[in-house]
Design a protein around this motif. Structure first.
Motif, PDB file in Angstrom:
ATOM      1  N   ALA A 277     -13.430 -34.862 -46.193  1.00 26.68           N
ATOM      2  CA  ALA A 277     -13.902 -35.377 -48.084  1.00 26.68           C
ATOM      3  C   ALA A 277     -12.439 -36.653 -47.921  1.00 26.68           C
ATOM      4  O   ALA A 277     -12.587 -37.526 -49.200  1.00 26.68           O
ATOM      5  N   ASP A 283     -17.508 -40.996 -54.387  1.00 27.07           N
ATOM      6  CA  ASP A 283     -18.923 -40.793 -54.677  1.00 27.07           C
ATOM      7  C   ASP A 283     -19.668 -39.766 -53.641  1.00 27.07           C
ATOM      8  O   ASP A 283     -20.257 -39.096 -53.381  1.00 27.07           O
ATOM      9  N   GLU A 286     -17.619 -35.719 -52.776  1.00 18.57           N
ATOM     10  CA  GLU A 286     -18.455 -34.997 -54.031  1.00 18.57           C
ATOM     11  C   GLU A 286     -19.210 -34.039 -53.008  1.00 18.57           C
ATOM     12  O   GLU A 286     -20.066 -33.062 -53.179  1.00 18.57           O
ATOM     13  N   ALA A 290     -20.130 -30.507 -51.523  1.00 22.30           N
ATOM     14  CA  ALA A 290     -21.514 -29.682 -52.165  1.00 22.30           C
ATOM     15  C   ALA A 290     -21.632 -29.307 -50.700  1.00 22.30           C
ATOM     16  O   ALA A 290     -22.285 -28.305 -50.572  1.00 22.30           O
ATOM     17  N   PHE A 354      -8.418 -35.370 -55.066  1.00 24.58           N
ATOM     18  CA  PHE A 354     -10.187 -35.164 -56.188  1.00 24.58           C
ATOM     19  C   PHE A 354      -9.940 -34.119 -56.616  1.00 24.58           C
ATOM     20  O   PHE A 354     -10.600 -32.880 -56.535  1.00 24.58           O
ATOM     21  N   PRO A 356     -11.961 -32.421 -59.174  1.00 22.75           N
ATOM     22  CA  PRO A 356     -12.986 -30.930 -58.783  1.00 22.75           C
ATOM     23  C   PRO A 356     -12.995 -30.260 -57.565  1.00 22.75           C
ATOM     24  O   PRO A 356     -13.322 -29.485 -58.183  1.00 22.75           O
ATOM     25  N   ALA A 357     -12.132 -30.115 -56.701  1.00 17.61           N
ATOM     26  CA  ALA A 357     -12.698 -29.340 -55.793  1.00 17.61           C
ATOM     27  C   ALA A 357     -12.614 -27.954 -55.594  1.00 17.61           C
ATOM     28  O   ALA A 357     -11.981 -26.841 -55.424  1.00 17.61           O
ATOM     29  N   TYR A 421     -18.369 -26.349 -59.928  1.00 14.43           N
ATOM     30  CA  TYR A 421     -18.391 -27.112 -59.231  1.00 14.43           C
ATOM     31  C   TYR A 421     -18.952 -28.677 -59.502  1.00 14.43           C
ATOM     32  O   TYR A 421     -18.613 -29.665 -59.922  1.00 14.43           O
ATOM     33  N   TYR A 422     -19.783 -27.795 -60.019  1.00 13.48           N
ATOM     34  CA  TYR A 422     -20.739 -29.114 -60.625  1.00 13.48           C
ATOM     35  C   TYR A 422     -20.554 -29.804 -61.663  1.00 13.48           C
ATOM     36  O   TYR A 422     -21.074 -31.140 -61.767  1.00 13.48           O
ATOM     37  N   VAL A 425     -17.888 -31.925 -61.245  1.00 11.45           N
ATOM     38  CA  VAL A 425     -17.412 -33.503 -61.011  1.00 11.45           C
ATOM     39  C   VAL A 425     -18.791 -34.092 -61.738  1.00 11.45           C
ATOM     40  O   VAL A 425     -17.949 -35.742 -62.145  1.00 11.45           O
ATOM     41  N   SER A 428     -15.831 -35.589 -63.899  1.00  8.16           N
ATOM     42  CA  SER A 428     -15.771 -36.836 -63.522  1.00  8.16           C
ATOM     43  C   SER A 428     -16.672 -38.131 -63.399  1.00  8.16           C
ATOM     44  O   SER A 428     -15.761 -39.796 -63.911  1.00  8.16           O
ATOM     45  N   TYR A 429     -17.545 -38.175 -63.527  1.00  6.99           N
ATOM     46  CA  TYR A 429     -18.654 -39.501 -64.105  1.00  6.99           C
ATOM     47  C   TYR A 429     -18.616 -39.163 -65.793  1.00  6.99           C
ATOM     48  O   TYR A 429     -18.372 -40.423 -66.314  1.00  6.99           O
TER      49      TYR A 429
END
Lengths: 482, 222
Positions: A277, A283, A286, A290, A354, A356-357, A421-422, A425, A428-429
């Motif tokens: 990671a 990008d 993530e 996953a 990161f 979202p981890a 988690y998703y 992620v 973050s977008y």
């Protein structure tokens, strides 16, 4: 051997592997997927397909071992004059249904300019299917060391499909060409050439010798311990639950602690995941996380479910059955918590770079609360056969509507457990909605952990557990467990 | 651990021999070696004149083997189990019909093996072992799990096969079964053959000692 005989052997092996309901479910699912895919396809940029194909390849790789030798074969196949290799090739051929459907469903709808490209596609599909089926079949028959080689070859195909699709034989399913036909054909031919013929021939004349020495087995000390125990102390429960015994040179029993080996594997996986990671662009990181969560979850669930094969009802339930299941589940939860900890630490460390981890942790925390009991219940529902003499399953594991539903439930649980988690992620977008998505992820995590704790309480601590485990024991009896 | 040590014997064509011995005497190991499912560390096992390790196809073509605690294919019906073994042995449908008839499986031929009682599974396993009417039949505890009527019909069938020329080697630890299925007896203990003779000789020994035949056999096993 004439074609009619071969067909009959193939047909009956096919019947042993799949129930009608399973085939109906699978056909329906893929028909719906196919129609949705055809109508959704508006572009000629097929690059997003490759991660899916890579994940499919990983799933197919994890299916290795499904063709392993079973007790019925030792009893009634090896004692006949048939060439055992014919039987194993027939079994392997019967096992191609799933890879064929899985790989086909994702690619068959893609437009192709002419008849030749259709032919190239069909050839690539057949050769790739043959490669995965032959690898799975071969890996079922070999020692653990050679099994790793087969698994690595499939994992490598999966990895290049995701990272560098042009290097993958699966590329020919999306962009058919003579080169990819030859490439996938060569891989299938290689696997056929390396099919463990010697091992099969040896099994046919020395099954009791080969299997009794080479395979780890439940030992008399372990059975005695289980019979004596009803555990007595939590530590004894952990000891028995974490013990695997190996017979060395046919005589000595060596205890291997799954606590130690599991912890080492988990630490290595966490370190590798962290490195992958950190070294990946954001990008891709993530996607790496996953994939890691997906693999870790299914490894935990699969291994925990398979331990049911070694249950001996007449031993386990000879004393206080209620106490047995309580201690057993507590011990399994404790061990799983130990195994999950390095992965949670990895997620926490990665969250510094990161964010979202961090939201992987609720899903990981849910695993020790849910997986130990849920995996056994799912395995009993799906009808996983018992392991008997020589550490052989008494019959081949069968893909039935029950196993399909169990898989769907497990998949749903994975999506439920790792949804935070998703969401993170996605946050973050989508900058505008990030606060909302992070808040939703936190709320989801709270619900997830509450429900996981409730499940743990219901199956392990509360009075309801008696109903749950009573159903479980009845189910195992129906499945032929003794 | 030595399971068998210096075991040597021959059974003539059409013979009926019982292997008697206590648990752990090596009876099942001996049958597995003869069935070509376990390679001995030393020595040779021949079946119908064929070395079971060097000529396994020829040896296995002429014999039938019923293992201890057999597991028929649970996701196939009774008929399909028989069709599968018939296909493996290159037999046609008439062999399946004969085996169903011989073991009285007609009423349950369409049922899945997984749904059968232990007794019916044992009858199916016997049918799988005899479907090709073997010249030699190796039987490990053939009457396990069978109710009394089923035991009687199986004993009758095995005697008929023996009378028609099939050689029978049956492993058991129950003397009454040995008496009814065999004319000769091999008493085994701790991996060795400790006595060989006819059933009549055993009966005579029991008469002379004023004991039951089981007592005589028990003494031989010690």
């Amino acid at each position: 051997m004439n074609a009619r005989r071969l067909w009959k052997i193939f047909r009956l092996n096919f019947k042993m592997m799949y129930s009608r309901w399973f085939l109906a479910f699978i056909a329906f699912y893929f028909a719906v997927y196919f129609m949705a895919s055809v109508s959704a396809m508006r572009t000629e940029d097929y690059a997003p397909l490759f991660p899916y194909l890579g994940v499919l390849a990983l799933l197919l790789a994890s299916g290795g071992g499904s063709l392993r030798v079973v007790k019925s074969e030792v009893d009634f196949v090896f004692s006949t004059p048939v060439n055992p290799l014919v039987v194993y090739i027939a079994k392997t051929a019967a096992s191609t249904v799933l890879p064929l459907l899985l790989l086909g469903a994702f690619t068959v709808y893609l437009p192709r300019p002419d008849v030749i490209s259709h032919v190239e596609y069909a050839a690539s599909l057949i050769f790739n299917t043959a490669f995965f089926a032959l690898t799975a079949g071969a890996s079922s028959l070999v020692s653990i060391r050679r099994w790793i080689l087969y698994a690595v070859s499939q994992m490598a195909v999966a990895a290049v499909t995701i990272v560098k699709p042009e290097l993958s034989p699966l590329y020919g399913l999306v962009y058919p060409s003579p080169f990819y036909v030859a490439y996938s054909g060569a891989l299938a031919a290689l696997m056929y050439a390396f099919f463990p013929r010697k091992r099969v021939r040896e099994l046919a004349v020395n099954a009791y010798g080969v299997l009794a020495v080479a395979v780890p087995r439940v030992s008399e000390p372990e059975e005695r311990a289980a019979a004596r125990a009803q555990f007595g102390t939590p530590w004894r429960a952990v000891w028995v639950t974490s013990s695997t015994y190996y017979r060395r040179r046919g005589e000595m029993f060596i205890r291997a602690s799954t606590l130690k080996t599991g912890l080492v594997i988990s630490l290595v996986a966490a370190a590798a995941g962290y490195a992958a990671a950190r070294l990946s662009p954001p990008d891709l990181a993530e996607v790496v996380l996953a994939l890691q969560s997906f693999l870790a979850f299914f490894m935990f669930f699969g291994i925990a479910a398979n331990t049911i094969e070694r249950e001996r009802l007449w031993l386990s339930l000879s004393g206080d059955a209620d106490m047995y299941f309580r201690c057993r589940m507590l011990a399994r939860s404790a061990l799983t918590a130990v195994f999950v900890t390095p992965l949670a630490a990895e997620a926490a460390a990665l969250a510094l770079h990161f964010p979202p981890a961090l939201h992987l942790i609720p899903g990981l925390a849910s695993i020790p609360l849910v997986v130990p009991a849920a995996s056994w219940l799912a395995a009993a529902y799906a009808g996983l056969p018992q392991m008997r003499e020589l550490d052989l399953l008494q019959s081949p594991p069968r893909m039935s509507h029950r196993s399909y539903l169990a898989m769907l439930l497990v998949m749903a649980y994975y999506l439920f457990a790792f949804a935070p988690y998703y969401m993170a992620v996605a946050a973050s977008y989508i900058g505008d909605l990030s606060h909302l998505l992070y808040a939703a992820a936190r709320a989801w995590s709270a619900v997830l952990l509450s429900l996981s704790a409730l499940f743990f309480y219901a199956t392990t601590l509360s009075r309801w557990r008696r109903t749950v485990w009573s159903w479980f024991v009845n189910k195992l009896s129906e499945n032929g467990y003794v | 651990m030595v399971a068998l040590d210096g075991v040597s014997f021959e059974v003539s064509c059409g013979g009926a021999v019982a292997l008697l011995g206590p648990n752990g005497a090596g009876k099942s190991t001996l049958l597995r070696i003869l069935a070509g499912l376990l390679r001995p560390d030393a020595g040779v096992a021949r079946m119908c004149g064929y070395d079971v390790q060097r000529q396994p196809r020829e040896a296995k073509a002429c014999m039938g083997y019923l293992p201890d605690d057999p597991s028929p294919f649970s996701d196939l019906s009774v008929r399909e189990n028989l069709e599968y073994v018939a296909a493996l042995r290159g037999l046609d449908g008439s062999a399946v019909d004969w085996a169903i008839e011989a073991l009285g499986l007609g009423d349950i031929e369409d049922r899945l093996a997984s749904s059968l009682s232990r007794g019916n599974k044992q009858r199916l396993a016997l049918a799988l072992a005899i479907i090709h009417r073997p010249r030699v039949l190796l039987l490990d505890e053939p009457l396990n799990y069978l109710d009394i009527p089923a035991q009687e019909s199986v004993i009758k069938l095995l005697r008929e096969m023996n009378a028609a020329g099939t050689t029978i080697l049956v492993s058991t630890h129950i003397m009454s079964i040995a008496e009814r299925l065999a004319r000769e007896v091999l008493v085994t203990n701790r991996g060795r053959i400790v006595w060989r003779g006819t059933v009549e000789e055993l009966k005579a020994a029991a008469r002379d000692a004023g004991e039951r035949i089981e007592d005589v056999v028990a003494r031989l096993m010690r």
